[in-house]
Design a protein around this motif. Structure first.
Motif, PDB file in Angstrom:
ATOM      1  N   GLY A 226      -3.930  -1.960  -4.336  1.00  0.00           N
ATOM      2  CA  GLY A 226      -4.541  -2.403  -5.586  1.00  0.00           C
ATOM      3  C   GLY A 226      -3.742  -3.450  -6.334  1.00  0.00           C
ATOM      4  O   GLY A 226      -2.850  -4.107  -5.773  1.00  0.00           O
ATOM      5  N   LEU A 227      -4.061  -3.574  -7.604  1.00  0.00           N
ATOM      6  CA  LEU A 227      -3.428  -4.600  -8.434  1.00  0.00           C
ATOM      7  C   LEU A 227      -1.928  -4.368  -8.547  1.00  0.00           C
ATOM      8  O   LEU A 227      -1.144  -5.315  -8.616  1.00  0.00           O
ATOM      9  CB  LEU A 227      -4.069  -4.581  -9.829  1.00  0.00           C
ATOM     10  N   LYS A 228      -1.518  -3.098  -8.557  1.00  0.00           N
ATOM     11  CA  LYS A 228      -0.085  -2.800  -8.678  1.00  0.00           C
ATOM     12  C   LYS A 228       0.669  -3.326  -7.449  1.00  0.00           C
ATOM     13  O   LYS A 228       1.743  -3.907  -7.579  1.00  0.00           O
ATOM     14  CB  LYS A 228       0.149  -1.298  -8.843  1.00  0.00           C
ATOM     15  N   GLY A 229       0.086  -3.125  -6.282  1.00  0.00           N
ATOM     16  CA  GLY A 229       0.699  -3.630  -5.052  1.00  0.00           C
ATOM     17  C   GLY A 229       0.860  -5.143  -5.107  1.00  0.00           C
ATOM     18  O   GLY A 229       1.900  -5.687  -4.731  1.00  0.00           O
ATOM     19  N   ALA A 230      -0.192  -5.808  -5.619  1.00  0.00           N
ATOM     20  CA  ALA A 230      -0.143  -7.266  -5.730  1.00  0.00           C
ATOM     21  C   ALA A 230       0.931  -7.695  -6.724  1.00  0.00           C
ATOM     22  O   ALA A 230       1.681  -8.644  -6.469  1.00  0.00           O
ATOM     23  CB  ALA A 230      -1.502  -7.804  -6.161  1.00  0.00           C
ATOM     24  N   ALA A 231       1.014  -6.963  -7.856  1.00  0.00           N
ATOM     25  CA  ALA A 231       2.016  -7.304  -8.876  1.00  0.00           C
ATOM     26  C   ALA A 231       3.430  -7.109  -8.321  1.00  0.00           C
ATOM     27  O   ALA A 231       4.320  -7.925  -8.569  1.00  0.00           O
ATOM     28  CB  ALA A 231       1.804  -6.442 -10.114  1.00  0.00           C
TER      29      ALA A 231
END
Lengths: 279, 231
Positions: A226-231
């Motif tokens: 998700g977005l956390k992985g991308a961040a």
């Protein structure tokens, strides 16, 4: 006690408005909460870092515009890391709209890397229907599965495709996936059948399912969830982008949800106690 | 014969694919690759069939004035516009039937298909998906109640994962000393995801795997015949 009963029946429009505010404001004003890199994300980063310059990798764009906010930052971060390390990218799509997602990511990243040339450092082979069968067919006969690139030009014209007959000359496979076909199929064919290291990124909803493949057999080297992985990946390559900004909004939204869950439970226990006393 | 021949083909091809997995040498290995190629060709035609079916189903609903029929008109018009733009002027990488004029390209900045895709479809699609956040928030508030031991466990795990998978989680417990690192919220969330979650997911996957084997065998052996159509 009336207030506790109200806790149980909060108008959902109030929840909607608070979620809206909670998401919108952090996108405008960055809060800058602490972000930590997890092991799974670091593994994908290390996989890419360990590749020799000039190595060719395959990135499969298995998502569409609906999941773009979550997955596109991963694609951009991966491309930036690859081009910085002179790793060459062969892009394909198992989802029809993955082609446009790939083109958009390449357009954005290539502006910062003027030396990157299409056909030498990067190629987009386009969409191919068939999911798992396509992957299997590529592994046996890459050139008949993708005889041309996305623009209809024969792949023999491009230096990046020289000698690519199956998965043998690929450093690794990365699948950015929002469902089926996607990362699961890449693990089953590219790793389990042909022994290629596979890494990937998925939506936060799909991450718990895919985590089962991150194991001692390294079916999946690592996972960007998700977005956390991308961040986290943006933090690793030291280029904070959309995902880093979006994490503040996601964090506040989660906090609001937790507060409402607590309110609901306080109301539930308070009214239950009252009901028990009455009976 | 109308049913027996397709069943025989299914049995023959299904058995051949299974055998080729264990004997990857000639002729089985080659046959399996050829069959894979055929599948890709047939799948390509299936897309065209799907589009024709979409057209047919929508037209029938509009002609019968089914509930919400104006929406089907919008679907058909949108579909037709995208197909027409794609065929006439092509896409970013693919040329169309007629070359795009500089005036049009300057006006839109992209080819019409790409313009509609980028500025309409992408945003509408992301909006639809984003709406889930609002409904999930409302549903979580109503559903996560500690009614019994199981739901309490689910609730506690959900709160830990929700906090641990965000930046707030790590900010809240960043002061915890390293010796008590297991109490750090992201570590608790990682533990839940890595062990209880993975164990549950594996159980589901194994069961689903057995289900797939069972239904595949039913199709190959001709017990399951619904794919042939009819009753």
């Amino acid at each position: 006690m009336k207030i506790f009963e109200r806790f149980l029946h909060i108008d959902r429009r109030i929840i909607f408005v608070l979620i809206f505010i909670g998401v919108a404001l952090p996108l405008i004003w960055t809060l800058g909460f602490n972000l930590e890199v997890t092991e799974n994300v670091e593994s994908v980063y290390n996989l890419m870092e360990e590749l020799e310059p000039g190595t060719r990798i395959l990135i499969s764009f298995d998502y569409g515009p609906s999941t773009k906010p979550e997955i596109q930052p991963m694609a951009i971060a991966l491309m930036e890391q690859a081009f910085t390390n002179r790793i060459r990218i062969i892009a394909i799509a198992l989802w029809p709209m993955g082609v446009q997602m790939c083109n958009e990511a390449f357009e954005k990243v290539s502006a910062e890397y003027p030396n990157i040339e299409y056909g030498i450092d990067f190629i987009n082979l386009g969409y191919k229907v068939g999911g798992m069968v396509t992957i299997n067919h590529m592994a046996k006969d890459f050139r008949s599965t993708f005889p041309t690139d996305g623009g209809g030009n024969p792949i023999d014209e491009f230096p990046i495709m020289k000698g690519i007959k199956n998965f043998d000359k690929l450093g690794c496979v990365i699948s950015l996936s929002a469902g089926d076909p996607g990362l699961k199929q890449w693990v089953m064919i590219a790793h389990d059948t042909f022994g290629k290291p596979v890494g990937g990124g998925t939506t936060a909803v799909q991450a718990p399912i895919m985590l089962a493949y991150v194991n001692e057999q390294q079916q999946l080297i690592g996972l960007l969830g998700g977005l956390k992985g991308a961040a986290e990946y943006e933090l690793l390559i030291n280029k904070p982008g959309f995902a880093t900004k979006g994490m503040d909004a996601q964090s506040v939204a989660h906090l609001i949800i937790i507060i409402f869950i607590l309110i609901g439970n306080i109301g539930y226990f308070a009214t239950r106690k009252k009901d028990t006393m009455k009976s | 014969m109308k049913r027996q021949i397709p069943m025989l083909i299914t049995f023959f091809v299904g058995a051949l694919i299974i055998v080729s997995e264990f004997i990857p040498h000639k002729p089985f290995g080659n046959l399996s690759t050829s069959l894979g190629g055929w599948f890709l060709i047939i799948s390509g035609f299936a897309i065209i069939l799907g589009q024709l079916s979409l057209f047919k189903v929508n037209i029938i609903k509009i002609s019968r004035k089914a509930p919400n029929w104006p929406y089907f008109i919008i679907a058909l018009v949108s579909f037709s516009i995208m197909v027409t733009c794609g065929i006439l002027w092509g896409t970013q990488k693919q040329p169309g039937l007629i070359p795009i004029s500089d005036k049009m390209l300057n006006f839109f900045g992209y080819k019409p298909f790409d313009y509609i895709f980028k500025y309409m479809f992408e945003n509408l699609s992301a909006t639809m998906f984003s709406l889930l956040a609002f409904f999930m928030a409302s549903a979580s508030y109503r559903a996560f109640r500690a009614r019994n031991a199981e739901s309490t466990l689910l609730l506690v795990a959900a709160v830990f994962v929700m906090l641990g998978r965000t930046t707030i989680g790590s900010t809240l417990t960043c002061w915890i000393p390293e010796s008590l690192g297991f109490l750090h919220l992201p570590n608790i969330a990682s533990f839940i995801m890595k062990y209880p979650n993975t164990a549950g997911q594996r159980a589901i996957m194994i069961c689903a795997g057995f289900g797939v084997i069972g239904s595949s065998l039913r199709i190959i052996l001709g017990i399951e015949r619904s794919y042939l159509g009819g009753k």
